[in-house]
Scaffold this active site. Sequence first.
Site, PDB file in Angstrom:
ATOM      1  N   ASP A 289       0.827  -1.198   0.000  1.00  0.00           N
ATOM      2  CA  ASP A 289       0.000   0.000   0.000  1.00  0.00           C
ATOM      3  C   ASP A 289       0.868   1.257   0.000  1.00  0.00           C
ATOM      4  O   ASP A 289       1.951   1.282   0.584  1.00  0.00           O
ATOM      5  CB  ASP A 289      -0.910  -0.020   1.232  1.00  0.00           C
ATOM      6  CG  ASP A 289      -1.952   1.072   1.209  1.00  0.00           C
ATOM      7  OD1 ASP A 289      -2.733   1.115   0.250  1.00  0.00           O
ATOM      8  OD2 ASP A 289      -1.989   1.886   2.153  1.00  0.00           O
ATOM      9  N   GLU A 332       1.086  -0.360  -5.119  1.00  0.00           N
ATOM     10  CA  GLU A 332      -0.034   0.589  -5.203  1.00  0.00           C
ATOM     11  C   GLU A 332       0.556   1.968  -5.444  1.00  0.00           C
ATOM     12  O   GLU A 332       0.981   2.661  -4.521  1.00  0.00           O
ATOM     13  CB  GLU A 332      -0.848   0.536  -3.907  1.00  0.00           C
ATOM     14  CG  GLU A 332      -2.152   1.333  -3.959  1.00  0.00           C
ATOM     15  CD  GLU A 332      -2.000   2.747  -3.421  1.00  0.00           C
ATOM     16  OE1 GLU A 332      -1.897   3.691  -4.233  1.00  0.00           O
ATOM     17  OE2 GLU A 332      -1.968   2.897  -2.194  1.00  0.00           O
ATOM     18  N   ASP A 385     -10.868   1.959  -1.249  1.00  0.00           N
ATOM     19  CA  ASP A 385     -11.024   3.367  -0.875  1.00  0.00           C
ATOM     20  C   ASP A 385     -11.955   4.138  -1.814  1.00  0.00           C
ATOM     21  O   ASP A 385     -12.289   5.294  -1.524  1.00  0.00           O
ATOM     22  CB  ASP A 385      -9.662   4.070  -0.867  1.00  0.00           C
ATOM     23  CG  ASP A 385      -8.867   3.794   0.402  1.00  0.00           C
ATOM     24  OD1 ASP A 385      -9.483   3.448   1.424  1.00  0.00           O
ATOM     25  OD2 ASP A 385      -7.632   3.920   0.363  1.00  0.00           O
TER      26      ASP A 385
END
Length: 497
Positions: A289, A332, A385
């Site tokens: 992430d 990401e 998200d």
Amino acid sequence: MKHRKYGILMPVSSLPSEEGVGTFGVAAYRFVDFLSRYGASVWQVLPLNPTNYGDSPYQSCSADALNYYFIDLNLLVKDGLLDKSEIVSVSRADDKRRVNYGRLFNEKIPVLRKAFSRFGGGAEFDSFVKNGKYADFAAFMAIKSANGHRAWTEWGELREYGKEKVERFANENKSEFLFWQFTQFIFLKQWNALKSYANAHGVSIMGDIPLYVAYDSAEVWKYGETLFKTDENRNLKAMAGCPPDGFTNDGQLWGNPVYDWEKMRKDGYKWWRGRIEDCFNLYDILRIDHFRGFDRYWEVAAGEKTARNGVWQDGPKAELFKGMENYRIVAEDLGVIDDGVRELMKEVGYPGMKILTFAFDGNPDNEHKPSNCTENFVSYTGTHDNMPLKQYIEDLPEDWRKGYIEDVERECALAGIAADCFTAEGVCRTVIELAFHSKANLVIIPMNDVLAQGKEARMNLPSTVSDKNWSWRFIKQDFKVNVGKSLLRLAKDTGRA
């Protein structure tokens, strides 16, 4: 990931179960069967760490520990550690559509304690405890329990980590210390069985590792200024976030402690590299992430109320990943992307991510467009998200929606496929088809987009704390056989099955 594949993003917490949260029980195995039957070869999950503030798996009390809520109680009944009647209270706590974390804490942990009281241990468990991997987590949770679950900053003498006094506490509170070890032992037993089943059915597991840890975590308590930008009393000197952008005028203030990369560099980033290595004991593929934070990260001084006044600071860049270039890692690389991030991605060679929700703005050069996507990317309709794609389409102003659909139709013409854009559900199906037809080696579709669900299925709204975040659940009534058949047809037509 050189061959064309597709997978589904389905958080473990969102699986159907009678326990108020997804578990490693029957529904998890059925989901693997679903993936295998309909040509999917990847199951992506969110971080498996225990949740903390705001119930977020990205704000965990430990970077190493595993979420005991996912332990399946029915499997403990089969193991002889519980009676079926003893898990009724947890079954009654099932809220169907939403995970109720407060109720889980009050209902499930006491049942896990009951199972532990009957657990005979044995050589395997003794070896597990002796290994010490989860000792810090177990001590942290035992002390937290003894202090009314308050943050480590309120632990009096034990606020300051000291090996001898922590070991003394663990010995004096051995049952509590071993209980938290037990949760990790049972988690791994159940998870490893599930992962082996998935692998045997041609399904790889893609895990997720957060960049940051929470302030109220075992790592900050133990390592403090060794790893993080804190003072000698472990008070924060700086916090993590991201700068203002088109979505947030004040940026996002996450509040996590930021790493002291200069100190970590002296031992070759041993802690971080070990963390990545450990993940490959759990997963086949690893999504990291906020990967851009390894190039530069947004640092906000402690005490600031928003992220507006932060500054960019250098991260470790590709140096941290030296020798790891061939690992099955997905980066990401979303957010503020500049030349530094592009250079980092080039050096490490990991596939980045393209999000189709953002692709259809009329700009032919939009890098998220399927027609602009190259092989070394993972193409998503959205992430945890984002709004579900259906909600995004429905919430667009009418003139924007018209332009969005026209752009989708242009992409369909380029791909040689028919567009179905008369309804929001039709647009969802069409965008998924465009993802499958893209050049991306791997396509991942969140389960809420597979089902064309709307705002009720949103997983997270960034920078907010709400019982609607991280709590969406899939229930049996959501499933339709034609959804699976459609995915299999697409996978076969595009060489992904």
